[in-house]
Design a protein around this motif. Structure first.
Motif, PDB file in Angstrom:
ATOM      1  N   ALA A  45       0.807  -1.219   0.000  1.00  0.00           N
ATOM      2  CA  ALA A  45       0.000   0.000   0.000  1.00  0.00           C
ATOM      3  C   ALA A  45       0.843   1.273   0.000  1.00  0.00           C
ATOM      4  O   ALA A  45       1.957   1.318   0.530  1.00  0.00           O
ATOM      5  CB  ALA A  45      -0.928   0.001   1.211  1.00  0.00           C
ATOM      6  N   GLN A  46       0.247   2.304  -0.583  1.00  0.00           N
ATOM      7  CA  GLN A  46       0.799   3.648  -0.546  1.00  0.00           C
ATOM      8  C   GLN A  46      -0.287   4.602  -0.049  1.00  0.00           C
ATOM      9  O   GLN A  46      -1.474   4.383  -0.293  1.00  0.00           O
ATOM     10  CB  GLN A  46       1.274   4.091  -1.927  1.00  0.00           C
ATOM     11  N   VAL A  47       0.136   5.639   0.651  1.00  0.00           N
ATOM     12  CA  VAL A  47      -0.801   6.634   1.161  1.00  0.00           C
ATOM     13  C   VAL A  47      -0.296   8.024   0.796  1.00  0.00           C
ATOM     14  O   VAL A  47       0.890   8.221   0.511  1.00  0.00           O
ATOM     15  CB  VAL A  47      -0.971   6.523   2.696  1.00  0.00           C
ATOM     16  N   PHE A  49       0.840  11.295   2.074  1.00  0.00           N
ATOM     17  CA  PHE A  49       1.361  11.772   3.355  1.00  0.00           C
ATOM     18  C   PHE A  49       2.282  12.957   3.111  1.00  0.00           C
ATOM     19  O   PHE A  49       3.231  12.863   2.343  1.00  0.00           O
ATOM     20  CB  PHE A  49       2.120  10.638   4.060  1.00  0.00           C
ATOM     21  N   ILE A  53       2.978  10.795  -2.325  1.00  0.00           N
ATOM     22  CA  ILE A  53       2.571   9.392  -2.288  1.00  0.00           C
ATOM     23  C   ILE A  53       3.691   8.599  -1.612  1.00  0.00           C
ATOM     24  O   ILE A  53       4.836   8.597  -2.076  1.00  0.00           O
ATOM     25  CB  ILE A  53       2.318   8.854  -3.705  1.00  0.00           C
ATOM     26  N   VAL A  56       3.930   2.262   2.567  1.00  0.00           N
ATOM     27  CA  VAL A  56       3.754   1.890   3.974  1.00  0.00           C
ATOM     28  C   VAL A  56       4.241   0.457   4.168  1.00  0.00           C
ATOM     29  O   VAL A  56       3.911  -0.434   3.380  1.00  0.00           O
ATOM     30  CB  VAL A  56       2.279   1.998   4.403  1.00  0.00           C
ATOM     31  N   GLU A 181      -5.544  -2.080   0.004  1.00  0.00           N
ATOM     32  CA  GLU A 181      -4.898  -0.772   0.131  1.00  0.00           C
ATOM     33  C   GLU A 181      -5.794   0.209   0.877  1.00  0.00           C
ATOM     34  O   GLU A 181      -5.318   1.033   1.666  1.00  0.00           O
ATOM     35  CB  GLU A 181      -4.526  -0.217  -1.242  1.00  0.00           C
ATOM     36  N   GLU A 182      -7.095   0.100   0.683  1.00  0.00           N
ATOM     37  CA  GLU A 182      -8.006   1.019   1.365  1.00  0.00           C
ATOM     38  C   GLU A 182      -8.005   0.801   2.879  1.00  0.00           C
ATOM     39  O   GLU A 182      -8.259   1.736   3.646  1.00  0.00           O
ATOM     40  CB  GLU A 182      -9.426   0.868   0.812  1.00  0.00           C
ATOM     41  N   GLN A 185      -5.007   2.770   3.986  1.00  0.00           N
ATOM     42  CA  GLN A 185      -5.306   4.198   3.881  1.00  0.00           C
ATOM     43  C   GLN A 185      -6.229   4.663   5.002  1.00  0.00           C
ATOM     44  O   GLN A 185      -6.144   5.809   5.460  1.00  0.00           O
ATOM     45  CB  GLN A 185      -5.923   4.495   2.513  1.00  0.00           C
ATOM     46  N   ARG A 188      -5.122   6.557   8.327  1.00  0.00           N
ATOM     47  CA  ARG A 188      -4.978   8.018   8.358  1.00  0.00           C
ATOM     48  C   ARG A 188      -3.689   8.455   9.062  1.00  0.00           C
ATOM     49  O   ARG A 188      -3.692   9.172  10.056  1.00  0.00           O
ATOM     50  CB  ARG A 188      -6.200   8.662   9.012  1.00  0.00           C
ATOM     51  N   ASP A 190      -1.801  10.618   8.174  1.00  0.00           N
ATOM     52  CA  ASP A 190      -1.693  12.078   8.116  1.00  0.00           C
ATOM     53  C   ASP A 190      -2.312  12.751   9.332  1.00  0.00           C
ATOM     54  O   ASP A 190      -2.026  13.929   9.604  1.00  0.00           O
ATOM     55  CB  ASP A 190      -2.359  12.606   6.841  1.00  0.00           C
TER      56      ASP A 190
END
Length: 214
Positions: A45-47, A49, A53, A56, A181-182, A185, A188, A190
């Motif tokens: 996964a990527q978020v 932040f 992008i 993680v 991935e969701e 995400q 959070r 961030d």
């Protein structure tokens, strides 16, 4: 519960599982940690932040603590440490952690075997994720890791693909849910409060569990 590290190019969630109880062992501690890391790293996964992008990663360690005492759990202030009792019997045949955002729980041994997703699901609770509100996800494909037993899914994700929804065999087989991935995400990152490169995710529940009795 764990500690999130921002390296400048990646987010790494570090956590340690401390296992105690009559069914705990050094081998199980390693297997449980490796299994949870496998599931949570599987989507790659990527978020988004800090406007970038960011990949993680999940770094999970397992420790067997046969001499663990209640005071150590109650007084712990290390956000890395999650204390899980492992026993052959659990009331209601259910493994659990002590709420969303927690660092303690109780697992029935056979819930952890054969590539079960139970530990990965419960770890999601410890780092802030609850069950989704909508538990009828027919038409949406692979169920995410936080869907509980009893979720209505497409036939290929049921215990029995030939069963009617909600009939015996007609709900989600938890072996078939995955970390998507969701799901990552939804953590959070961030919104976490970083001090330098580190932030705590989850919270201290600090519950010592006695063994359940049949």
């Amino acid at each position: 519960m764990g500690i999130v590290e921002f390296t400048g190019s990646a987010l790494i969630l570090h956590a340690e599982f401390v296992l105690y109880g009559s069914a705990a062992s050094e081998t199980l501690a390693k297997e449980m940690a490796d299994d949870v890391a496998f599931h949570w790293n599987e989507p790659g996964a990527q978020v988004f932040f800090r406007s970038v992008i960011t990949p993680v990663q999940f770094n999970i360690k397992g420790v067997y603590a046969p001499q663990l005492v209640e005071e150590e759990v109650l007084s712990n202030t290390d956000a890395l440490r999650n204390f899980f009792r492992i026993e052959p019997f659990a009331n209601g045949n259910i493994s659990f952690v002590d709420g969303v955002n927690s660092n303690t729980g109780y697992f029935k041994l056979d819930n952890l075997l054969n590539r079960s997703t139970t530990a990965a699901h419960e770890f999601g609770h410890t780092i802030g994720l609850d069950h989704p509100a909508n538990l009828d996800i027919r038409g949406r494909g692979v169920p995410g890791i936080m869907y509980p037993r009893g979720t209505i899914v497409d036939p290929e994700f049921q215990y029995d693909p030939a069963a009617r929804p909600l009939a015996p065999g007609g709900t989600m087989d938890p072996h078939k849910r995955k970390v998507l991935e969701e799901d990552v995400q939804a953590l959070r990152f961030d919104k976490l409060q970083f001090t330098g490169s580190l932030a705590t995710i989850g919270a201290f529940s600090s519950v010592w569990h006695e063994a359940h009795r049949p």
